[in-house]
Design a protein around this motif. Structure first.
Motif, PDB file in Angstrom:
ATOM      1  N   GLU A 398       0.844  -0.939  -0.163  1.00 30.24           N
ATOM      2  CA  GLU A 398      -0.018   0.213   0.101  1.00 30.24           C
ATOM      3  C   GLU A 398       0.754   1.323  -0.031  1.00 30.24           C
ATOM      4  O   GLU A 398       2.104   1.184   0.199  1.00 30.24           O
ATOM      5  CB  GLU A 398      -0.834  -0.077   1.148  1.00 30.24           C
ATOM      6  N   SER A 399       0.268   2.356  -0.228  1.00 30.73           N
ATOM      7  CA  SER A 399       0.866   3.445  -0.147  1.00 30.73           C
ATOM      8  C   SER A 399       1.489   3.947   1.236  1.00 30.73           C
ATOM      9  O   SER A 399       0.612   3.570   2.175  1.00 30.73           O
ATOM     10  CB  SER A 399       0.001   4.780  -0.550  1.00 30.73           C
ATOM     11  N   GLY A 400       2.775   4.478   1.157  1.00 30.95           N
ATOM     12  CA  GLY A 400       3.385   4.417   2.471  1.00 30.95           C
ATOM     13  C   GLY A 400       4.142   3.582   3.216  1.00 30.95           C
ATOM     14  O   GLY A 400       4.669   3.514   4.113  1.00 30.95           O
ATOM     15  N   CYS A 401       4.253   2.300   2.275  1.00 24.52           N
ATOM     16  CA  CYS A 401       4.888   1.024   2.781  1.00 24.52           C
ATOM     17  C   CYS A 401       6.154   1.042   2.608  1.00 24.52           C
ATOM     18  O   CYS A 401       6.940   0.465   3.184  1.00 24.52           O
ATOM     19  CB  CYS A 401       4.131  -0.338   2.257  1.00 24.52           C
ATOM     20  N   GLY A 402       6.608   2.169   1.729  1.00 25.26           N
ATOM     21  CA  GLY A 402       8.189   2.225   1.569  1.00 25.26           C
ATOM     22  C   GLY A 402       8.766   1.857   0.294  1.00 25.26           C
ATOM     23  O   GLY A 402       9.985   1.849   0.087  1.00 25.26           O
ATOM     24  N   LYS A 403       7.899   1.385  -0.631  1.00 28.85           N
ATOM     25  CA  LYS A 403       8.454   1.045  -2.065  1.00 28.85           C
ATOM     26  C   LYS A 403       9.289   2.150  -2.552  1.00 28.85           C
ATOM     27  O   LYS A 403      10.214   1.700  -3.023  1.00 28.85           O
ATOM     28  CB  LYS A 403       7.052   0.621  -2.733  1.00 28.85           C
ATOM     29  N   SER A 404       8.634   3.408  -3.104  1.00 26.11           N
ATOM     30  CA  SER A 404       9.435   4.263  -3.895  1.00 26.11           C
ATOM     31  C   SER A 404      10.533   4.713  -2.774  1.00 26.11           C
ATOM     32  O   SER A 404      11.460   5.060  -3.591  1.00 26.11           O
ATOM     33  CB  SER A 404       8.732   5.356  -4.056  1.00 26.11           C
ATOM     34  N   THR A 405      10.599   4.737  -1.520  1.00 30.29           N
ATOM     35  CA  THR A 405      11.770   5.186  -0.863  1.00 30.29           C
ATOM     36  C   THR A 405      12.649   4.046  -0.928  1.00 30.29           C
ATOM     37  O   THR A 405      13.871   4.555  -1.142  1.00 30.29           O
ATOM     38  CB  THR A 405      11.269   5.419   0.693  1.00 30.29           C
ATOM     39  N   LEU A 406      12.571   2.839  -1.068  1.00 28.81           N
ATOM     40  CA  LEU A 406      13.368   1.775  -1.063  1.00 28.81           C
ATOM     41  C   LEU A 406      13.980   1.942  -2.709  1.00 28.81           C
ATOM     42  O   LEU A 406      15.465   1.920  -2.629  1.00 28.81           O
ATOM     43  CB  LEU A 406      12.648   0.478  -0.895  1.00 28.81           C
ATOM     44  N   ALA A 407      13.219   2.206  -3.614  1.00 28.94           N
ATOM     45  CA  ALA A 407      13.513   2.428  -5.096  1.00 28.94           C
ATOM     46  C   ALA A 407      14.701   3.304  -5.041  1.00 28.94           C
ATOM     47  O   ALA A 407      15.888   3.167  -5.754  1.00 28.94           O
ATOM     48  CB  ALA A 407      12.372   2.410  -5.936  1.00 28.94           C
ATOM     49  N   ARG A 408      14.426   4.599  -4.609  1.00 26.88           N
ATOM     50  CA  ARG A 408      15.367   5.580  -4.670  1.00 26.88           C
ATOM     51  C   ARG A 408      16.601   5.456  -3.789  1.00 26.88           C
ATOM     52  O   ARG A 408      17.603   6.092  -4.084  1.00 26.88           O
ATOM     53  CB  ARG A 408      14.551   7.030  -4.202  1.00 26.88           C
ATOM     54  N   THR A 409      16.447   4.778  -2.926  1.00 22.28           N
ATOM     55  CA  THR A 409      17.505   4.448  -2.015  1.00 22.28           C
ATOM     56  C   THR A 409      18.471   3.427  -2.572  1.00 22.28           C
ATOM     57  O   THR A 409      19.725   3.578  -2.521  1.00 22.28           O
ATOM     58  CB  THR A 409      17.146   3.989  -0.459  1.00 22.28           C
ATOM     59  N   LEU A 410      18.117   2.469  -3.432  1.00 23.23           N
ATOM     60  CA  LEU A 410      19.033   1.760  -4.124  1.00 23.23           C
ATOM     61  C   LEU A 410      19.661   2.578  -5.471  1.00 23.23           C
ATOM     62  O   LEU A 410      20.719   1.830  -5.582  1.00 23.23           O
ATOM     63  CB  LEU A 410      18.140   0.621  -4.845  1.00 23.23           C
ATOM     64  N   LEU A 411      19.169   3.666  -5.648  1.00 22.54           N
ATOM     65  CA  LEU A 411      19.872   4.339  -6.753  1.00 22.54           C
ATOM     66  C   LEU A 411      20.974   5.222  -6.080  1.00 22.54           C
ATOM     67  O   LEU A 411      21.443   6.497  -6.830  1.00 22.54           O
ATOM     68  CB  LEU A 411      18.874   5.087  -7.598  1.00 22.54           C
ATOM     69  N   ARG A 412      20.755   5.412  -4.613  1.00 22.99           N
ATOM     70  CA  ARG A 412      21.355   6.656  -3.957  1.00 22.99           C
ATOM     71  C   ARG A 412      20.912   8.139  -3.936  1.00 22.99           C
ATOM     72  O   ARG A 412      21.554   8.932  -3.829  1.00 22.99           O
ATOM     73  CB  ARG A 412      22.957   6.615  -4.054  1.00 22.99           C
ATOM     74  N   LEU A 413      19.495   8.119  -4.387  1.00 22.82           N
ATOM     75  CA  LEU A 413      18.899   9.300  -4.606  1.00 22.82           C
ATOM     76  C   LEU A 413      18.487   9.841  -3.161  1.00 22.82           C
ATOM     77  O   LEU A 413      18.197  10.958  -3.048  1.00 22.82           O
ATOM     78  CB  LEU A 413      17.584   9.199  -5.393  1.00 22.82           C
ATOM     79  N   ILE A 414      18.549   8.644  -2.195  1.00 25.01           N
ATOM     80  CA  ILE A 414      18.193   8.808  -0.756  1.00 25.01           C
ATOM     81  C   ILE A 414      19.248   8.237  -0.026  1.00 25.01           C
ATOM     82  O   ILE A 414      19.572   6.980  -0.554  1.00 25.01           O
ATOM     83  CB  ILE A 414      16.628   8.329  -0.381  1.00 25.01           C
ATOM     84  N   GLN A 415      19.715   8.841   1.079  1.00 24.76           N
ATOM     85  CA  GLN A 415      20.970   8.472   1.713  1.00 24.76           C
ATOM     86  C   GLN A 415      20.305   7.447   2.951  1.00 24.76           C
ATOM     87  O   GLN A 415      19.414   7.803   3.716  1.00 24.76           O
ATOM     88  CB  GLN A 415      21.543   9.492   2.297  1.00 24.76           C
ATOM     89  N   PRO A 416      20.866   6.163   3.087  1.00 23.56           N
ATOM     90  CA  PRO A 416      20.140   5.236   4.076  1.00 23.56           C
ATOM     91  C   PRO A 416      20.887   5.640   5.508  1.00 23.56           C
ATOM     92  O   PRO A 416      22.210   6.273   5.555  1.00 23.56           O
ATOM     93  CB  PRO A 416      20.722   3.905   3.660  1.00 23.56           C
ATOM     94  N   LEU A 417      20.279   5.235   6.430  1.00 24.20           N
ATOM     95  CA  LEU A 417      20.525   5.246   7.945  1.00 24.20           C
ATOM     96  C   LEU A 417      21.576   4.325   8.102  1.00 24.20           C
ATOM     97  O   LEU A 417      22.513   4.523   8.846  1.00 24.20           O
ATOM     98  CB  LEU A 417      19.677   5.396   8.770  1.00 24.20           C
TER      99      LEU A 417
END
Length: 615
Positions: A398-417
């Motif tokens: 569902e929306s908000g489950c983290g799908k798109s955040t995970l995708a962007r993190t895999l490309l280093r568009l978001i920095q993981p903790l």
């Protein structure tokens, strides 16, 4: 038979252009009775939304209604032709007697006002009540659309939160809960919650006719199922007539009584829903029905509308449709067997993984006192999985489950903790964003986003857009020739190279985005809701294209979608995500046949299947 509440006769809508007028709706006829639910289906540009805007009196300039009558019969009053009344009288019907739910709730709501103000404004405009009574009605509406619990449930909730409270204290807490929801702004609500607010606004004056224009297109299957149940119950309890506009045939088959199929401004088929969908007569209807991915088998390729008909234009400008003699049974029997799927998966898993994700955690900081980070809102929490060369790994939730955040993190568009993302042997989480190594790796990793129009710069032609990655990465080649080859590969004519994004349809724009993603000849592509905004027939074409590109180029995909039937068609394995964590990961067949968690079962049970089959 009762008198129709809405009777549309010979409606024609034209839009003026520099050359000649474009007929958006031509000779449209239908009737709608109290409590009846009519579905209107068709691709973008078929005239569905223009029809709804004509009924509401909202056809935008330079469009105008050039012919026809729209007879409306309010309960207990005489029939009026909505096209003959003045604007003041038309406005009294609009919103009060005939209401509309728009596709995008964020566009329908004003972001600078709270939802309480916007709900009470609609009530005060059409009803002679006090401001206090309008707020009371607004709260009752939010309870009716199940955005706010009933008084009994609120009392139970407050009793649990504040044990030992007196009846008066409980009453004050219940009122506080009710007032708090009215004070929320649109950005503080989810997509499903926003859509419930727009439904509450639409039914606030108890309309005789409710028009819902693609109200569930961007929603998750679980939220979509809840909205459909809500609309069904409202029609039954209030006796409202409903016009439901969509391109999702599975959705419409579960909701409406009758259906009108539109193509190029005309109704090509109309009738009772089961009859039209089980025994379609027009080749366009047959094509739309055949385009949907099936849940009980996996086809090698999806049928498309062009498999069923040829469209040509005569010298006089008349459009001719010629039905092709398609052997539908042969196409539907060209399946990928379970043995073939098992053999493919074994071959894929015997390789070294292209990407390994280990204990990945991604959070967004929540500011505390004096601007210091108090805590993190975790979007991805301890996620681990592997992707193998040539595999399509589906990602659902569902929306908000983290799908798109995970995708962007895999490309280093978001920095993981925390955690590691190892791509082709390199841990990209340890690389500097400015490093040449990461820049080089990014040539092998691309993404196709959900909205193709927002992904393209409207000021540059598609030739420059596709060549842009070649310029950024300083690839030496004949760029004009390369772009032409890429256009041909995604099924577009190279002669289109100088056109701008607005000159293409949604499906063509998505093909341009795919061509741009392929420009650097990547190994790995993330498709983030890349077909969710497309018509079912265009969606089938793009899915077939992605499959063919994978076979020809050995591509590896992570395919993200809220449409589970599409994910099943595309994927070798599927990850189900919930609240930032992986619920389960397995083959697509096993996920659908034997879901291991209650959350996955809920997702699968929410898929609108539509109880019909073509004969």
């Amino acid at each position: 038979m009762t008198e129709p509440v809405l009777d549309v006769r010979h409606l024609q809508v034209q839009f003026a252009t520099e050359s000649k007028p474009i007929v958006a709706v031509e000779d449209l006829n239908f009737q709608l009775r109290k409590g009846e639910k009519l579905g209107i289906v068709g691709e973008s540009g078929s005239g569905k939304s223009v029809t709804s805007l004509a009924i509401m009196g909202l056809v935008p300039t330079p469009g105008r209604i050039t012919k026809g009558e729209i007879y409306f019969t309010p309960e207990g009053r005489s029939t009026v032709d909505l096209l003959q009344v003045n604007e003041a009288e038309r406005r009294s019907y609009r919103g009060g007697e005939i209401a509309m739910i728009f596709q995008e709730p964020m566009s329908a709501l004003n972001p600078v006002y709270d939802i309480g103000f916007q709900l009470t404004e609609a009530i005060l405009l059409h009803q002679k009540v006090s401001a206090a009574e309008a707020r009371r009605k607004a709260i009752a509406l939010l309870q009716e659309v199940q955005l706010l619990p009933s008084d009994d449930k609120l009392k139970q909730q407050c009793s649990l939160e504040h044990p030992g409270s007196s009846d008066r204290e409980l009453s004050n807490q219940i009122n506080r809960h009710k007032q708090e929801i009215l004070k929320r702004y649109p950005h503080e609500l989810s997509g499903g919650q926003l859509q419930r607010v727009t439904i509450a606004m639409a039914i606030s004056c108890n309309p005789a006719v409710l028009i819902a224009d693609e109200p569930t297109t961007a929603l998750d299957v679980t939220v979509q199922a809840a909205i459909l149940d809500l609309l069904r119950n409202l029609c039954q309890e209030r006796g409202m007539a409903l016009i439901f506009i969509t391109h999702d045939l599975g959705v419409i088959a579960e909701l409406v009584d009758s259906v009108a199929v539109m193509y190029l401004g005309k109704v090509v088929e109309i009738g009772e829903i089961k009859s039209v969908f089980k025994y379609p007569q027009h080749p366009y209807t047959k094509g739309l029905l055949a385009c949907r991915p099936l849940l009980d088998r996996r086809l090698q390729t999806l049928p498309t509308v062009v498999d069923f008909m040829d469209v040509s234009t005569t010298p006089e400008g008349e459009i001719k449709i010629i039905e092709k003699q398609t052997d539908l049974n042969r196409k539907l029997n060209q399946v990928v067997t379970e043995a073939e799927q098992k053999a493919r998966l074994e071959q894929l898993l015997n390789q070294d993984p292209l990407m390994s994700v280990k204990q990945l955690r991604v959070g967004f900081p929540m500011k505390g006192v004096f601007g210091k980070t108090k805590k993190y809102l975790m979007a991805v929490n301890d996620v681990s999985f592997e992707v193998y060369p040539g595999e399509t790994l589906g990602l659902v939730g569902e929306s908000g489950c983290g799908k798109s955040t995970l995708a962007r993190t895999l490309l280093r568009l978001i920095q993981p903790l925390q955690g590691d993302v190892v791509f082709d042997g390199d841990n990209i989480t340890n690389l500097s964003l400015r490093s040449q190594k990461l820049r080089s790796l990014r040539r092998q990793m691309q993404i196709v986003f959900q909205n193709p129009y927002n992904s393209l710069n409207p000021r540059i032609n598609i030739g420059k857009a596709i060549a842009e990655p070649l310029v950024v990465h300083k690839i030496k080649c004949d760029r004009q020739k390369k772009v032409a080859e890429l256009l041909e590969r995604v099924g577009l004519n190279p002669s289109m190279i100088n056109r701008y994004p607005h000159e293409f349809s949604g499906g063509q724009r998505q093909r341009v985005c795919i061509a741009r993603a392929l420009a650097l000849e990547p190994q790995f592509i993330i498709c983030d809701e890349s077909v969710s905004a497309l018509d079912v027939s265009v969606q089938a074409q793009v899915l077939n294209l992605l499959k063919k590109l994978q076979a020809d180029m050995g591509l590896t995909y992570i395919f993200i979608s809220h449409d589970l039937s599409v994910v099943k068609f595309m994927s070798d394995r599927i990850i189900v995500m919930n609240k930032g964590r992986i619920e389960e990961i397995d083959t697509s067949e096993e996920i659908y046949r034997n879901p291991k968690t209650e959350y996955t079962r809920k997702l699968i049970n929410s898929i609108p299947t539509g109880e019909f089959s073509i004969e």
